[in-house]
Enzyme design. Sequence first.
Site, PDB file in Angstrom:
ATOM      1  N   LYS A 263      49.467  12.219 -44.659  1.00  0.00           N
ATOM      2  CA  LYS A 263      49.343  10.745 -44.736  1.00  0.00           C
ATOM      3  C   LYS A 263      49.497  10.079 -43.381  1.00  0.00           C
ATOM      4  CE  LYS A 263      53.362  12.212 -46.211  1.00  0.00           C
ATOM      5  NZ  LYS A 263      53.955  12.974 -47.251  1.00  0.00           N
TER       6      LYS A 263
ATOM      7  N   VAL B 174      48.545  10.629 -50.805  1.00  0.00           N
ATOM      8  CA  VAL B 174      49.170   9.480 -51.476  1.00  0.00           C
ATOM      9  C   VAL B 174      49.597   9.886 -52.877  1.00  0.00           C
ATOM     10  CG1 VAL B 174      48.878   7.096 -52.248  1.00  0.00           C
ATOM     11  CG2 VAL B 174      47.698   7.898 -50.185  1.00  0.00           C
TER      12      VAL B 174
ATOM     13  N   ILE C 198      49.262  12.505 -58.361  1.00  0.00           N
ATOM     14  CA  ILE C 198      48.592  11.422 -59.105  1.00  0.00           C
ATOM     15  C   ILE C 198      47.226  11.163 -58.465  1.00  0.00           C
ATOM     16  CG2 ILE C 198      48.737   9.029 -59.880  1.00  0.00           C
ATOM     17  CD1 ILE C 198      51.744   9.130 -59.411  1.00  0.00           C
TER      18      ILE C 198
ATOM     19  N   GLY D  84      62.603  20.058 -52.389  1.00  0.00           N
ATOM     20  CA  GLY D  84      61.323  20.082 -51.659  1.00  0.00           C
ATOM     21  C   GLY D  84      60.565  18.765 -51.704  1.00  0.00           C
TER      22      GLY D  84
ATOM     23  N   GLU E 101      60.517  14.815 -46.545  1.00  0.00           N
ATOM     24  CA  GLU E 101      59.805  15.203 -45.324  1.00  0.00           C
ATOM     25  C   GLU E 101      60.742  16.020 -44.433  1.00  0.00           C
ATOM     26  OE1 GLU E 101      56.472  14.299 -44.795  1.00  0.00           O
ATOM     27  OE2 GLU E 101      56.797  13.789 -46.877  1.00  0.00           O
TER      28      GLU E 101
ATOM     29  N   LYS F 152      51.387   5.627 -46.877  1.00  0.00           N
ATOM     30  CA  LYS F 152      50.602   5.736 -48.114  1.00  0.00           C
ATOM     31  C   LYS F 152      50.005   4.387 -48.499  1.00  0.00           C
ATOM     32  CE  LYS F 152      53.513   9.554 -49.677  1.00  0.00           C
ATOM     33  NZ  LYS F 152      54.735   9.893 -50.398  1.00  0.00           N
TER      34      LYS F 152
HETATM   35  N1  HSE Z   1      58.284  13.087 -48.935  1.00  0.00           N
HETATM   36  C1  HSE Z   1      57.353  12.547 -49.862  1.00  0.00           C
HETATM   37  C2  HSE Z   1      58.091  11.817 -50.949  1.00  0.00           C
HETATM   38  C3  HSE Z   1      56.529  13.595 -50.532  1.00  0.00           C
HETATM   39  O1  HSE Z   1      59.315  11.929 -51.015  1.00  0.00           O
HETATM   40  O2  HSE Z   1      57.432  11.158 -51.723  1.00  0.00           O
HETATM   41  C4  HSE Z   1      55.219  13.801 -49.884  1.00  0.00           C
HETATM   42  O3  HSE Z   1      54.506  12.637 -49.746  1.00  0.00           O
END
Ligand code: HSE
Length: 432
Positions: free
Chosen positions: A105, A132, A136, A187, A190, A205
């Site tokens: 992104k 994004v 989804i 997981g 970031e 995003k």
């Molecule tokens: N680190 C992002 C989040 C996931 O927590 O939404 C990947 O976009």
Amino acid sequence: MKTWRIGVAGLGVVGGGLLPLLTGRQGQLSQIGAGLELAAVSARNRDRDRGVSLEGVAWFDDPVDLASSPDIDIFVELIGGSEGPARDSVAAAIAAGKHIVTANKALIAEHGAALARAAEDANVALFFEAAVAAGIPVIRAIRDGAAVCDIDYVAGILNGTCNYILTQMDRRGSTYKDALGEAQRLGYAEDDPLFDIGGLDAAHKLAILTVIAFGVCPDLKSMPVEGIENIALADVGHARDLGYRIKLLAVARRASESVELCVRPALVRERHAIAQTGGAENIIYFKADPLGVICLTGPGAGAGPTASAVMADIIAIARGARGPVFNRPAKDLKAASVVNPIVQIARFYLRFSLQDVKGAIAAVTEMLAANDVSIDSMLQPPVGEHPGKPAAVDVVITTHSALDKNVRCAVDAISAKPFVIGEPTVIRIEEF
Ligand code: HSE
């Protein structure tokens, strides 16, 4: 059926989720008409066990070499970051005439217009569904599902880590730190979690959705971005008592020559779908004419959902999907200025920590009135008798609609009073 040779650069969380989908679902892939072969990979560490055999798969130490290799047809960029090897390898892939799929992104938010222009000139696809809201299919919903519609409003929760943290604070009373640690372990976060909790990930995003939905490129640097670092458990609890939840909201509204854009925490009424979207889930609302209101919710982070969105893009390319990257030729994208939030009108939640001294409330309400801010509700729990040193007490106020600038002026004036302890909390109340 043609077999498309795939080169994957970056075998971290998302790459690790992608490999089994690419190598283990051949039956499903041939049924949907997409012959795919994992031809080459590139990553930092060659020796790590990734749970999938990479025998017969070419290895490249340098992702730029992989991107331009004659042995691949589609280059998948999962390195991350808006500069360095990610940007260089995508540029190399375009120059070499490869189609590209990326989950990056930051790269698309910061360089999407230029990359799109280069990709369109080179007649290659550049797809980024996973960038994004991970799993989804929101980009497809806006770009394809609402292809001929006018969209003037997009809002939602675009960061799974923040939503996970706020949900754990709300439902379990977890501390901010514990919830962040758990999100990292799962997981969602970031590499640098400040990107998540500071709101930048959601801002990237939102910028991408703005280009696709409105056909304009917002100036990312002037987007108001606030994270959840200052949200205290006390605010989560007070919001709940008032019938709201605190969410990190991303909002884009089309204005005449500009766009209203922001990422910031907001109180959302508890019965609204946005307030009820918990954990690492994301939700996106958009209003399209003549389509109507669309609301999409689902997993917005994690290896499986993100890898699944990357696969969807690879399959789309294998089935021949092309077209302008942002749904209109990149050369026609216009820059748009971002409306300064201080001129906006909203309701606000305010929390002041005050010493329980005579006249404190009177001074607070006087400053609000002097700045043309009207109080809708006010809450102060009993503190009881406290002979000697004055006790501290939280005073929570919600306002009627007021000019952002006026609320900030009132809060600054109140903060300067000797009986105010620490920094007051100011959070918008977002009505949908
Ligand atoms: N680190 C992002 C989040 C996931 O927590 O939404 C990947 O976009």
